[in-house]
Motif scaffolding. Sequence first.
Motif, PDB file in Angstrom:
ATOM      1  N   ASN A 114       0.790  -1.231   0.000  1.00 41.62           N
ATOM      2  CA  ASN A 114       0.000   0.000   0.000  1.00 41.62           C
ATOM      3  C   ASN A 114       0.825   1.284   0.000  1.00 41.62           C
ATOM      4  OD1 ASN A 114      -2.336  -1.538   0.068  1.00 41.62           O
ATOM      5  ND2 ASN A 114      -2.331  -1.590   2.307  1.00 41.62           N
ATOM      6  N   GLU A 115       2.118   1.201   0.330  1.00 44.47           N
ATOM      7  CA  GLU A 115       2.912   2.428   0.412  1.00 44.47           C
ATOM      8  C   GLU A 115       4.384   2.139   0.178  1.00 44.47           C
ATOM      9  OE1 GLU A 115       2.150   3.828   4.364  1.00 44.47           O
ATOM     10  OE2 GLU A 115       3.740   2.615   5.227  1.00 44.47           O
ATOM     11  N   THR A 116       5.099   3.192  -0.154  1.00 45.59           N
ATOM     12  CA  THR A 116       6.549   3.126  -0.300  1.00 45.59           C
ATOM     13  C   THR A 116       7.146   4.276   0.508  1.00 45.59           C
ATOM     14  OG1 THR A 116       6.372   2.175  -2.510  1.00 45.59           O
ATOM     15  CG2 THR A 116       8.469   3.182  -1.923  1.00 45.59           C
ATOM     16  N   GLU A 117       8.101   3.946   1.359  1.00 49.31           N
ATOM     17  CA  GLU A 117       8.774   4.951   2.173  1.00 49.31           C
ATOM     18  C   GLU A 117      10.255   4.935   1.884  1.00 49.31           C
ATOM     19  OE1 GLU A 117       7.984   4.244   6.290  1.00 49.31           O
ATOM     20  OE2 GLU A 117       6.016   5.212   6.197  1.00 49.31           O
ATOM     21  N   VAL A 134      32.886  16.640  15.261  1.00 48.73           N
ATOM     22  CA  VAL A 134      31.798  15.893  15.879  1.00 48.73           C
ATOM     23  C   VAL A 134      30.932  15.315  14.766  1.00 48.73           C
ATOM     24  CG1 VAL A 134      29.774  16.072  17.362  1.00 48.73           C
ATOM     25  CG2 VAL A 134      31.816  17.378  17.894  1.00 48.73           C
ATOM     26  N   ALA A 135      30.627  14.030  14.857  1.00 47.66           N
ATOM     27  CA  ALA A 135      29.801  13.368  13.848  1.00 47.66           C
ATOM     28  C   ALA A 135      28.352  13.811  13.995  1.00 47.66           C
ATOM     29  CB  ALA A 135      29.921  11.860  13.988  1.00 47.66           C
ATOM     30  N   GLN A 136      27.746  14.143  12.875  1.00 43.40           N
ATOM     31  CA  GLN A 136      26.346  14.554  12.837  1.00 43.40           C
ATOM     32  C   GLN A 136      25.626  13.718  11.786  1.00 43.40           C
ATOM     33  OE1 GLN A 136      24.955  16.812  14.846  1.00 43.40           O
ATOM     34  NE2 GLN A 136      26.887  17.379  15.801  1.00 43.40           N
ATOM     35  N   SER A 137      24.321  13.618  11.890  1.00 39.08           N
ATOM     36  CA  SER A 137      23.541  12.945  10.844  1.00 39.08           C
ATOM     37  C   SER A 137      22.161  13.575  10.775  1.00 39.08           C
ATOM     38  CB  SER A 137      23.433  11.440  11.103  1.00 39.08           C
ATOM     39  OG  SER A 137      22.639  11.202  12.249  1.00 39.08           O
ATOM     40  N   TYR A 138      21.587  13.494   9.595  1.00 37.31           N
ATOM     41  CA  TYR A 138      20.223  13.985   9.377  1.00 37.31           C
ATOM     42  C   TYR A 138      19.496  12.916   8.582  1.00 37.31           C
ATOM     43  CZ  TYR A 138      16.280  16.638   7.578  1.00 37.31           C
ATOM     44  OH  TYR A 138      15.018  17.055   7.264  1.00 37.31           O
ATOM     45  N   THR A 139      18.337  12.488   9.055  1.00 32.59           N
ATOM     46  CA  THR A 139      17.533  11.493   8.359  1.00 32.59           C
ATOM     47  C   THR A 139      16.174  12.087   8.035  1.00 32.59           C
ATOM     48  OG1 THR A 139      18.644   9.675   9.497  1.00 32.59           O
ATOM     49  CG2 THR A 139      16.523   9.179   8.474  1.00 32.59           C
ATOM     50  N   LEU A 140      15.821  11.979   6.773  1.00 26.59           N
ATOM     51  CA  LEU A 140      14.501  12.394   6.320  1.00 26.59           C
ATOM     52  C   LEU A 140      13.731  11.146   5.957  1.00 26.59           C
ATOM     53  CD1 LEU A 140      12.420  14.530   5.331  1.00 26.59           C
ATOM     54  CD2 LEU A 140      13.548  14.387   3.100  1.00 26.59           C
ATOM     55  N   ARG A 141      12.641  10.901   6.653  1.00 25.86           N
ATOM     56  CA  ARG A 141      11.766   9.783   6.330  1.00 25.86           C
ATOM     57  C   ARG A 141      10.581  10.363   5.565  1.00 25.86           C
ATOM     58  NH1 ARG A 141      10.561   5.404  10.541  1.00 25.86           N
ATOM     59  NH2 ARG A 141      12.348   4.553   9.490  1.00 25.86           N
ATOM     60  N   THR A 142      10.384   9.863   4.367  1.00 27.53           N
ATOM     61  CA  THR A 142       9.328  10.414   3.524  1.00 27.53           C
ATOM     62  C   THR A 142       8.499   9.307   2.904  1.00 27.53           C
ATOM     63  OG1 THR A 142       8.873  11.911   1.688  1.00 27.53           O
ATOM     64  CG2 THR A 142      10.842  10.572   1.501  1.00 27.53           C
ATOM     65  N   ARG A 143       7.251   9.559   2.771  1.00 24.87           N
ATOM     66  CA  ARG A 143       6.335   8.617   2.112  1.00 24.87           C
ATOM     67  C   ARG A 143       6.245   8.991   0.643  1.00 24.87           C
ATOM     68  NH1 ARG A 143       0.194   7.185   3.957  1.00 24.87           N
ATOM     69  NH2 ARG A 143      -0.162   5.639   2.349  1.00 24.87           N
ATOM     70  N   LEU A 144       6.640   8.073  -0.211  1.00 25.41           N
ATOM     71  CA  LEU A 144       6.694   8.360  -1.649  1.00 25.41           C
ATOM     72  C   LEU A 144       5.368   8.058  -2.353  1.00 25.41           C
ATOM     73  CD1 LEU A 144      10.237   6.902  -2.283  1.00 25.41           C
ATOM     74  CD2 LEU A 144       9.605   9.297  -2.011  1.00 25.41           C
ATOM     75  N   ARG A 145       4.669   7.069  -1.853  1.00 25.82           N
ATOM     76  CA  ARG A 145       3.358   6.720  -2.467  1.00 25.82           C
ATOM     77  C   ARG A 145       2.489   6.113  -1.423  1.00 25.82           C
ATOM     78  NH1 ARG A 145       2.136   1.299  -4.344  1.00 25.82           N
ATOM     79  NH2 ARG A 145       4.103   0.407  -3.803  1.00 25.82           N
TER      80      ARG A 145
END
Length: 145
Positions: A114-117, A134-145
């Motif tokens: 039903n979905e793709t993330e 200093v190690a940094q990270s950024y994560t974007l979780r997005t719903r594509l469909r």
Amino acid sequence: MFISKARFGKQRGFTMIEVLVALIILAIGLLGVAGVQGLSLKQTTNTATRSMVTMHAYQLSEMMRAESGSFASFAKNKSADCSGCSTVLTNWHDDVVRDVPTAQTEVSVTTNPNETEADITIYWTERDLGNDAVAQSYTLRTRLR
């Protein structure tokens, strides 16, 4: 011997010790201002880097939405290069590394009926309050469909 009263009258001007104390207080204040200015410049650079990382993550999410049928071609393990990636992903990765030289990128795509993330993660290092990286990270979780 008679000493004139005018000679010991009211003193005018500053003594050398008063001037030196004032200069020391002024120097300490100026050193504090210089330290705060240096810290401000460092944090401004870090903020600009974080903004660039966020912009690149959102840019890839929009490119993935535009390629609605082939989300799996965007999957990528964490690395500083993009060998074996699609042309679109390689160009995006090169843009990220151009703007953030210490960047590593990772893209994971999860497809359900039903979905793709997608999870788009960018890792980089930045200078902390000291001069340590200093190690940094950024994560974007997005719903594509």
